[in-house]
Design a protein around this motif. Structure first.
Motif, mmCIF file in Angstrom:
data_model
loop_
_atom_site.group_PDB
_atom_site.id
_atom_site.type_symbol
_atom_site.label_atom_id
_atom_site.label_comp_id
_atom_site.label_asym_id
_atom_site.label_seq_id
_atom_site.Cartn_x
_atom_site.Cartn_y
_atom_site.Cartn_z
ATOM 1 N N ILE A 6 1.074 -1.532 0.088
ATOM 2 C CA ILE A 6 -0.230 -0.428 0.179
ATOM 3 C C ILE A 6 0.681 1.203 -0.146
ATOM 4 O O ILE A 6 0.687 1.717 -0.778
ATOM 5 N N LEU A 7 1.846 0.732 0.833
ATOM 6 C CA LEU A 7 2.965 2.621 0.807
ATOM 7 C C LEU A 7 3.436 2.415 -0.433
ATOM 8 O O LEU A 7 3.699 3.884 -0.926
ATOM 9 N N ARG A 8 3.792 1.867 -1.131
ATOM 10 C CA ARG A 8 4.428 2.091 -2.226
ATOM 11 C C ARG A 8 3.178 1.995 -2.873
ATOM 12 O O ARG A 8 4.251 3.415 -4.187
ATOM 13 N N GLY A 32 -15.277 3.885 8.093
ATOM 14 C CA GLY A 32 -14.970 2.691 8.866
ATOM 15 C C GLY A 32 -15.326 1.551 9.039
ATOM 16 O O GLY A 32 -14.829 0.031 8.748
ATOM 17 N N GLY A 33 -15.164 1.819 6.947
ATOM 18 C CA GLY A 33 -15.290 0.657 5.727
ATOM 19 C C GLY A 33 -13.456 -0.173 6.106
ATOM 20 O O GLY A 33 -12.844 1.041 6.772
ATOM 21 N N LYS A 34 -12.852 -0.684 5.167
ATOM 22 C CA LYS A 34 -11.999 -1.096 4.961
ATOM 23 C C LYS A 34 -10.766 -0.244 4.245
ATOM 24 O O LYS A 34 -9.705 -0.027 4.492
ATOM 25 N N VAL A 182 -8.005 -5.152 0.400
ATOM 26 C CA VAL A 182 -8.399 -6.266 1.911
ATOM 27 C C VAL A 182 -7.279 -7.457 1.842
ATOM 28 O O VAL A 182 -6.911 -7.779 3.516
ATOM 29 N N GLN A 183 -5.873 -7.219 1.661
ATOM 30 C CA GLN A 183 -5.742 -7.627 2.680
ATOM 31 C C GLN A 183 -4.375 -7.767 3.231
ATOM 32 O O GLN A 183 -4.086 -7.880 4.183
ATOM 33 N N ASP A 189 -4.786 -7.138 10.906
ATOM 34 C CA ASP A 189 -5.952 -7.057 12.066
ATOM 35 C C ASP A 189 -6.705 -5.364 12.533
ATOM 36 O O ASP A 189 -6.806 -4.960 12.914
ATOM 37 N N ILE A 190 -6.511 -4.944 11.195
ATOM 38 C CA ILE A 190 -6.642 -3.294 11.257
ATOM 39 C C ILE A 190 -8.502 -3.557 11.055
ATOM 40 O O ILE A 190 -9.486 -3.892 10.812
#
Length: 246
Positions: A6-8, A32-34, A182-183, A189-190
């Protein structure tokens, strides 16, 4: 937290579209969603990079939908030192008084109310920009929705300035696919809060999402090519009507 993928992709989007400037205070719209929770966490981590100098502030607009418990989200943010503010609203009550002809909530009206409320909250907190968790799959879905229902080839922009409200919106996740998010959420565990909106899963966007998933099964290369086409300006070939005066 391990959010390297994600950061990349956020760094790439930031580099390509100059999303974040030195000294920015970025308000992240947190439903509040993913998507929004991963964005909040990732931008918080990105702000800690040695070549970055900006602040992240989470803003959750309390829509009024029933049974949406943010206790776990609040505790998670407290543990990781992430700033999150809650702002009450009457949006759900207003939507219920302005139903569509078929008796459903109006998604377009909801979107306008949410955006306006986030802008107000962001200005109250002294934020310079507002970040939303829209990702690449959202961009392609929006493109198809506009083509089918609006007769136009358009999607949302990575960065957009609204002069009427003097607000700059950014979308740092534009190079991230939904499965990336999602991954990241699962492996770290967010916590997230499932929407209790009555329209959730029963929208035109959901129809397009399901249609595209079928398309990707038959043509896997389309998923990447659809994102590429959104910024491949050298290969745009559309009709251009001739001017009669020429």
């Amino acid at each position: 937290m391990n959010l390297q993928t994600i950061l990349r992709k956020i760094r790439r989007a930031d580099h390509d579209y100059h999303l974040i400037a030195d000294g920015d205070v970025i308000a992240v719209g947190v439903s509040g969603g993913k998507d929004s929770m991963v964005l909040l966490c990732a931008l918080h981590m990105y702000s800690k990079f040695k070549d970055k100098n900006f602040k992240v502030v989470g803003i959750h607009i309390e829509m009024g939908f029933p049974n949406m418990d943010f206790a776990q989200v609040d505790q998670f943010c407290k543990t990781w030192g992430i700033e999150l503010h809650h702002f009450p609203s009457q949006i759900y009550a207003i939507l219920k008084r302005n139903l569509a002809k078929n008796g459903a909530l109006q998604c377009s009206l909801c979107s306008k109310f949410k955006k306006a409320t986030v802008i107000t909250a962001a200005k109250e907190l002294g934020c310079t920009k507002v970040a939303f968790g829209h990702h690449s799959d959202d961009a392609v879905e929006t493109l198809f929705l506009n083509m089918i229902h609006g007769g136009k080839i358009a999607t949302f922009l990575p960065k957009m300035y609204m002069s009427r409200t003097d607000t700059t919106f950014i979308r740092p996740l534009i190079y991230c696919h939904e499965n990336d998010i999602v991954q990241a959420q699962k492996s770290n565990d967010i916590p997230f809060v499932k929407s209790t909106c009555p329209n959730d899963g029963f929208t035109q966007r959901q129809d397009i999402k399901e249609l595209l998933q079928k398309l990707y099964v038959e043509y896997p290369m389309a998923k990447g090519n659809f994102i590429y086409m959104l910024h491949n300006k050298e290969q745009i070939a559309l009709w251009d009507k001739e001017n009669d005066d020429q």
